[in-house]
Design an enzyme around this catalytic site. Structure first.
Site, PDB file in Angstrom:
ATOM      1  N   ASP A 171     -13.822   6.660   6.678  1.00  0.00           N
ATOM      2  CA  ASP A 171     -13.210   7.465   5.600  1.00  0.00           C
ATOM      3  C   ASP A 171     -14.283   8.381   4.985  1.00  0.00           C
ATOM      4  OD1 ASP A 171     -11.823   4.642   5.599  1.00  0.00           O
ATOM      5  OD2 ASP A 171     -10.388   5.892   4.509  1.00  0.00           O
ATOM      6  N   THR A 231      -5.942   3.376   6.312  1.00  0.00           N
ATOM      7  CA  THR A 231      -7.229   2.647   6.344  1.00  0.00           C
ATOM      8  C   THR A 231      -7.013   1.159   6.571  1.00  0.00           C
ATOM      9  OG1 THR A 231      -8.216   4.255   4.833  1.00  0.00           O
ATOM     10  CG2 THR A 231      -9.336   2.131   5.023  1.00  0.00           C
TER      11      THR A 231
HETATM   12  N1  LIG Z   1       0.734   0.560  -3.756  1.00  0.00           N
HETATM   13  C1  LIG Z   1      -0.282   1.246  -3.202  1.00  0.00           C
HETATM   14  N2  LIG Z   1      -1.555   1.089  -3.626  1.00  0.00           N
HETATM   15  C2  LIG Z   1      -2.559   1.794  -3.072  1.00  0.00           C
HETATM   16  N3  LIG Z   1      -2.405   2.694  -2.067  1.00  0.00           N
HETATM   17  C3  LIG Z   1      -1.152   2.874  -1.633  1.00  0.00           C
HETATM   18  C4  LIG Z   1      -0.035   2.165  -2.149  1.00  0.00           C
HETATM   19  N4  LIG Z   1       1.069   2.556  -1.483  1.00  0.00           N
HETATM   20  C5  LIG Z   1       0.674   3.474  -0.569  1.00  0.00           C
HETATM   21  N5  LIG Z   1      -0.662   3.668  -0.669  1.00  0.00           N
HETATM   22  C6  LIG Z   1      -1.482   4.587   0.149  1.00  0.00           C
HETATM   23  O1  LIG Z   1      -0.594   5.511   0.768  1.00  0.00           O
HETATM   24  C7  LIG Z   1      -0.873   5.610   2.162  1.00  0.00           C
HETATM   25  C8  LIG Z   1       0.303   5.090   2.942  1.00  0.00           C
HETATM   26  O2  LIG Z   1       0.463   3.725   2.621  1.00  0.00           O
HETATM   27  P1  LIG Z   1       1.291   2.784   3.652  1.00  0.00           P
HETATM   28  O3  LIG Z   1       0.506   2.767   4.918  1.00  0.00           O
HETATM   29  O4  LIG Z   1       1.352   1.475   2.933  1.00  0.00           O
HETATM   30  O5  LIG Z   1       2.632   3.431   3.812  1.00  0.00           O
HETATM   31  C9  LIG Z   1      -2.156   4.801   2.412  1.00  0.00           C
HETATM   32  O6  LIG Z   1      -3.235   5.730   2.288  1.00  0.00           O
HETATM   33  P2  LIG Z   1      -4.746   5.429   2.758  1.00  0.00           P
HETATM   34  O7  LIG Z   1      -4.673   4.553   3.966  1.00  0.00           O
HETATM   35  O8  LIG Z   1      -5.286   6.814   3.011  1.00  0.00           O
HETATM   36  O9  LIG Z   1      -5.414   4.770   1.593  1.00  0.00           O
HETATM   37  C10 LIG Z   1      -2.153   3.793   1.274  1.00  0.00           C
HETATM   38  O10 LIG Z   1      -3.416   3.349   0.897  1.00  0.00           O
HETATM   39 MG   LIG Z   2      -7.013   4.917   0.705  1.00  0.00          MG
HETATM   40 MG   LIG Z   3      -7.073   7.663   3.098  1.00  0.00          MG
END
Ligand SMILES: Nc1ncnc2c1ncn2[C@@H]1O[C@H](COP(=O)(O)O)[C@@H](OP(=O)(O)O)[C@H]1O
Ligand SMILES: [Mg+2]
Ligand SMILES: [Mg+2]
Ligand SMILES: [Mg+2]
Length: 308
Positions: free
Chosen positions: A50, A124
């Site tokens: 990242d 991530t």
């Molecule tokens: N409740 C939450 N808390 C923190 N990050 C969240 C979240 N819901 C979604 N995200 C972020 O939104 C993106 C998609 O989430 P998901 O895979 O759960 O659908 C991921 O981005 P990153 O991987 O860039 O951090 C994730 O971290």
């Molecule tokens: Mg993230």
């Molecule tokens: Mg990210």
């Protein structure tokens, strides 16, 4: 006198070029195997991939477009004034993108009107578990409030990377747009941020097939490649950097992405202070009527509120 390609087209072509470079950085970190995982708290991880991918993208854009606003997911002071190594420099802009017919409303755009929302590695949590197909790099080119162009980049696609791009009002490239199955409805939702409330909401959509995968970019990819009718995330948690690029590519393909009230998110620089997508993420395929879908979502929302 020929003006040359519009700024928005140059920014889109630059996004594809720098995503390829950042993609190689991500593959190299995975190959070395030392992910350097940091837990930012509240189920939000960060790895060396990242951090390094973001450094490359931010430093490269700042070098070439010093007056464009840049908002990236990871807090990283280093990339603000970094000497850009030669192999990070944005080069070989795709002539197919530079030659796009830029919509009239975007032809006079200047750098100060642009905010680039960058998620250097989306998915991530899945990346740390080796689920590399869920990982994408997201670069959204936004003019004032609107996400107008974007790249969803898959660094691990055929182990050499693939860029799916779109310019709203002009078109998409790098992939073949496919329609979802005519039979049952298929919805895609979160894998790593699933909870009881989301499960209850999703149950309200039955009968349908639910696919749970990581990454906001990856879930919009499922829609673009005809594997799902809609992406349903009925919770706060995603941020503007998660949805700017996917929204631009999806809208360029004829789809939609809004919050639970059917409103588009604003991507102006002011949102840097509070980038949270408070009212969820609801995205639909071009052939799936978004208004109809949001009526269904609204019904589920009010039913759940009544029963609570
Ligand atoms: N409740 C939450 N808390 C923190 N990050 C969240 C979240 N819901 C979604 N995200 C972020 O939104 C993106 C998609 O989430 P998901 O895979 O759960 O659908 C991921 O981005 P990153 O991987 O860039 O951090 C994730 O971290
Ligand atoms: Mg993230
Ligand atoms: Mg990210
Ligand atoms: Mg993300």
């Amino acid at each position: 006198m020929a003006q040359g390609p519009a700024l928005v087209c140059r920014l889109l072509a630059s996004s594809v070029s720098v995503a390829h470079k950042a993609g190689k950085i991500i593959r190299d970190v995975m190959q070395k195997g030392d992910l350097g995982i940091i837990d930012k708290g509240e189920n939000d991880l960060q790895t060396e991939a990242d951090r390094s991918a973001q450094r490359c993208i931010v430093a490269s854009f700042k070098n070439l477009y010093p007056n464009v606003n840049i908002v990236a997911e990871e807090v990283d002071k280093i990339s603000q004034n970094l000497d850009v190594p030669a192999d990070w420099l944005i080069t070989d802009l795709d002539p197919k993108i530079l030659d796009l017919e830029c919509p009239k409303s975007l032809q006079g755009v200047t750098e100060d009107q642009v905010t680039i929302w960058i998620d250097p590695l989306d998915g991530t949590s899945e990346f740390t578990k080796g689920l590399i197909d869920h990982v994408t790099i997201l670069i959204g080119v936004c003019v004032n409030d609107e996400a107008v162009a974007g790249v969803i980049y898959q660094p691990f696609w055929q182990n050499r990377g693939r860029a799916l791009w779109g310019l709203v009002g002009s078109g998409v490239g790098g992939f073949e747009l496919k329609e979802p199955p005519q039979t049952k409805k298929v919805y895609v939702t979160t894998r790593s941020h699933y909870d009881k409330a989301i499960e209850k909401f999703i149950d309200g959509l039955k009968p349908c097939e639910i696919i749970r995968v990581g990454g906001a970019g990856n879930k919009v990819l499922y829609i673009l490649e005809g594997k799902a009718h809609a992406y349903v995330y009925p919770s706060a948690g995603c941020k503007r950097w998660d949805t700017a690029a996917p929204e631009a590519v999806l809208r360029a393909a004829g789809g939609e992405l809004t919050d639970v009230y059917g409103n588009k998110y604003s991507y102006s620089k002011e949102n840097e202070k509070d980038p949270l997508n408070k009212y969820g993420v609801f995205a639909t395929a071009p052939s799936y009527n978004h208004t109809e879908f949001m009526k269904l979502i609204c019904d589920i929302q009010s039913k759940n509120e009544k029963n609570d």
